[in-house]
Design an enzyme around this catalytic site. Structure first.
Site, PDB file in Angstrom:
ATOM      1  N   LYS A  57     -13.224   2.774   0.076  1.00 33.70           N
ATOM      2  CA  LYS A  57     -11.970   1.651   0.389  1.00 33.70           C
ATOM      3  C   LYS A  57     -11.050   2.095   1.518  1.00 33.70           C
ATOM      4  CE  LYS A  57      -8.331  -0.308  -2.156  1.00 33.70           C
ATOM      5  NZ  LYS A  57      -7.462  -0.817  -3.564  1.00 33.70           N
TER       6      LYS A  57
ATOM      7  N   SER B  93      -7.120  -5.373  -5.418  1.00 33.06           N
ATOM      8  CA  SER B  93      -7.000  -5.082  -3.947  1.00 33.06           C
ATOM      9  C   SER B  93      -8.398  -4.576  -3.459  1.00 33.06           C
ATOM     10  CB  SER B  93      -5.890  -4.245  -3.440  1.00 33.06           C
ATOM     11  OG  SER B  93      -6.072  -2.830  -4.191  1.00 33.06           O
TER      12      SER B  93
ATOM     13  N   SER C 161      -6.600  -2.845  -9.691  1.00 36.42           N
ATOM     14  CA  SER C 161      -7.330  -3.116  -8.552  1.00 36.42           C
ATOM     15  C   SER C 161      -8.851  -2.425  -8.200  1.00 36.42           C
ATOM     16  CB  SER C 161      -6.395  -2.324  -7.120  1.00 36.42           C
ATOM     17  OG  SER C 161      -5.648  -3.253  -6.744  1.00 36.42           O
TER      18      SER C 161
END
Lengths: 487, 104
Positions: free
Chosen positions: A77, A152, A176
């Site tokens: 990420k 997210s 997330s």
């Protein structure tokens, strides 16, 4: 390499037996990924050249037969610092930012001879639940490209779901990791707060943030988590000394395990198909020998309000460092220093990030601190107590991850309140600092539904044990999206 | 409790953010709705409840404050990330508009 059909052990054995080199695996992965990602848009930055060099070096050193992770590709990420590899947190303000050091988790990824393929898309600074708040691109759900992948960590989830990579790292502040895992039909673990060092994770809500792994299966997830945990002197909130063998109990089954089903998690606002999947999972656990009974998390309905006050307050403080001075994008033509701050931040942050900063600044400001921040922190104590009451006579909690399956791209963006309400089932875990595992538990109209297993602090091994038993007894994890995959 | 445009403007200033009039109206409306949702916390009885600021039961984790060695190339790499540098320093505009707006 087809990551849909080959689990970590299978690939590892091929590497150890020289049927496959890490270089070949990496090359195949990148070649196939480039095609699939034209549709999915999961990646912000590919690190092709460096990945191939790394893989070659690992091959030359030799694959360690004792290390399942050696030579295996992973995506990261984009809010996790990767040395010499652009790290943007999907924000314009960090568009040109290249870290000069690795996050602690990246040191562990490299120490385990994993091959970093690239950085994945996300909601800007991890604020959002759909990955639509990225400043750069919209990631699509591999099961239906008109739907969001969740967020997210939507890029990481979509990359694993589409079979582009076997592993990805995400971060979870209010859901997330678990929510995009649920939306894309993969396994995602939000570990106990303190399990994994946050050093080098771009901070959002520092008392809530945790890094965690995505994978296709429960067993592989446990193997990766074991490599990431541990105390780190650079993160004063990291905790060591707890059980970190997450695979030891995998085959133990769930006989005698006491599972609580919170009635608030099957209440109003939770879609029928989601409730049905969770009730079916409860039945499956009973069938496997566990006891499942109703419990209550009476303060969970206040979780969204308390979470948005606390996380936004922490964010408003954490994001003060983005001022256009030492790194990141600096606004041009500012006449004085204060204008540099204002113009750089105004031009560099997207609408949702500004909204959170404003909410946090307001909640902390004179005259409102007691009514908002302090009150939320007190409610947080009560939420933690709710969990403690249940864990006094239960081993874990079962519930949905999110009230619905993945929704349409563009559906919720305009109304922040609707968006925030979707976090009601995931934020309590972060508020109490507990581990939460999301794994596939059903489908509605061709879209995956995830279930969430929540345990006491540092009980990740129990979550994997229960998750693995469910996975072995069902075939939800065997279904794959028609898009993506590679041979 | 609705939030006024002036309050939003004040908070924006604290946050070093700037909004045009239309954005200001939109933020005022959204923040009013969101803080309304926050207000549901008022129905929770928190008498004698300690606020929880942290999850882990750790107190004052300290270490010796010893500078770690840094290679010269790290210094260069750090400076490379800065938008503007000169002679190994990060360069910023004047605090005042060339002295014109000085408070003196």
């Amino acid at each position: 390499m087809n990551f849909f059909d080959n689990d970590l052990t299978t690939i590892h054995n091929q590497l150890v037996n020289h049927e496959l080199t890490s270089y070949e695996l990496t090359k195949q992965t990148i070649d196939a990924l480039k095609v699939t990602d034209q549709t999915i848009d999961a990646f912000l930055t590919l690190d092709e050249d460096n990945a191939l060099v790394t893989a070659k070096a690992i091959d030359e050193k030799g694959i360690d037969p004792a290390n399942l992770l050696a030579g295996i590709p992973i995506a990261i990420k984009d809010n996790i610092m990767t040395k010499d590899l652009r790290t943007t947190a999907a924000s314009k303000i960090l568009e040109n930012f290249t870290p000069i050091y690795d996050a602690t988790v990246m040191e562990k990824v490299h120490a385990n001879d994993m091959v970093v393929i690239g950085k994945t898309n996300m909601d800007e600074f991890a604020m959002g639940g759909s990955t639509e708040n990225s400043a750069f691109k919209i990631t699509k759900n591999p099961w239906d490209t008109t739907k969001v992948p969740g967020g997210s960590s939507g890029g990481s989830a979509a990359a694993v779901s589409a079979g582009m990579v076997p592993f990805a790292l995400g971060s979870d502040t209010g859901g997330s990791i678990r929510q995009p895992a649920s939306f894309t039909g993969v396994v995602g673990m939000k570990p106990t707060y303190g399990r994994i060092s946050r050093w080098g994770l771009i901070a959002f809500g520092s008392s809530l943030d945790q890094i965690g792994p995505f994978s296709r299966g429960v067993k592989d997830n446990a193997a990766l988590l074991a490599a990431l945990v541990g105390e780190d002197k650079r993160d004063g909130t990291s905790v060591g000394g707890h059980d970190a063998d997450f695979t030891a109990k995998l085959d133990a089954g769930v006989k005698g395990l006491r599972i609580g089903l919170p009635k608030e998690y099957l209440g109003e606002g939770v879609q029928q198909a989601v409730k049905d999947a969770i009730l079916a999972a409860a039945d499956k656990y009973r069938e496997l020998g566990a006891t499942v009974d109703e419990v209550s998390l009476p303060h969970s309905k206040y979780g969204v309000a308390a979470y948005y006050i606390i996380s936004s307050s922490e964010a408003s403080s954490n994001l003060q460092r983005f001022d256009g001075i030492r790194y990141g994008v600096r606004a041009q033509d500012a006449k004085n220093l204060n204008d540099v701050y204002i113009d750089s931040r105004t031009q560099g942050f997207g609408p949702e990030v500004k909204r959170r900063i404003m909410l946090g600044m307001y909640s902390l400001s004179a005259g409102y601190y007691d009514a908002y921040f302090k009150k939320a922190a007190q409610v947080r104590t009560l939420m933690r107590q709710d969990f403690a009451n249940i864990f006094a006579d239960h081993d874990l909690i079962l519930g949905p991850v999110a009230p619905t399956p993945a929704y349409g791209i563009g559906a919720d963006v305009s109304d922040p309140l609707t968006m925030y309400a979707g976090d009601v089932l995931s934020v309590p875990v972060n508020m109490a600092g507990l581990p939460g595992l999301s794994l596939p538990a059903g489908f509605a109209d061709g879209l995956p539904i995830g279930m969430q297993l929540i345990g006491p602090a540092f009980a990740e091994a129990t979550l994997y044990q229960a998750g693995y038993a469910f996975e072995q007894a069902t075939d939800f994890h065997k279904q794959v999206p028609t898009l993506g995959g590679n041979d | 409790m609705a939030i006024s445009k002036e309050q939003v403007s004040h908070v924006a200033n604290l946050a070093r953010l700037s909004f045009n009039d239309e954005e200001l109206s939109q933020f005022t409306d959204q923040m009013s709705k969101i803080t309304n949702m926050f207000n549901q916390l008022q129905e929770v009885d928190t008498t004698d409840v300690e606020p929880m600021t942290h999850v882990v039961d750790l107190v004052n984790v300290v270490r010796d404050d010893v500078p770690a060695p840094a290679a010269p190339e790290e210094r260069t790499a750090l400076l490379d990330n800065a938008p503007d540098t000169e002679d190994g320093y990060i360069k910023v505009p004047a605090i005042f508009n060339n002295g014109e707006d000085s408070a003196e």
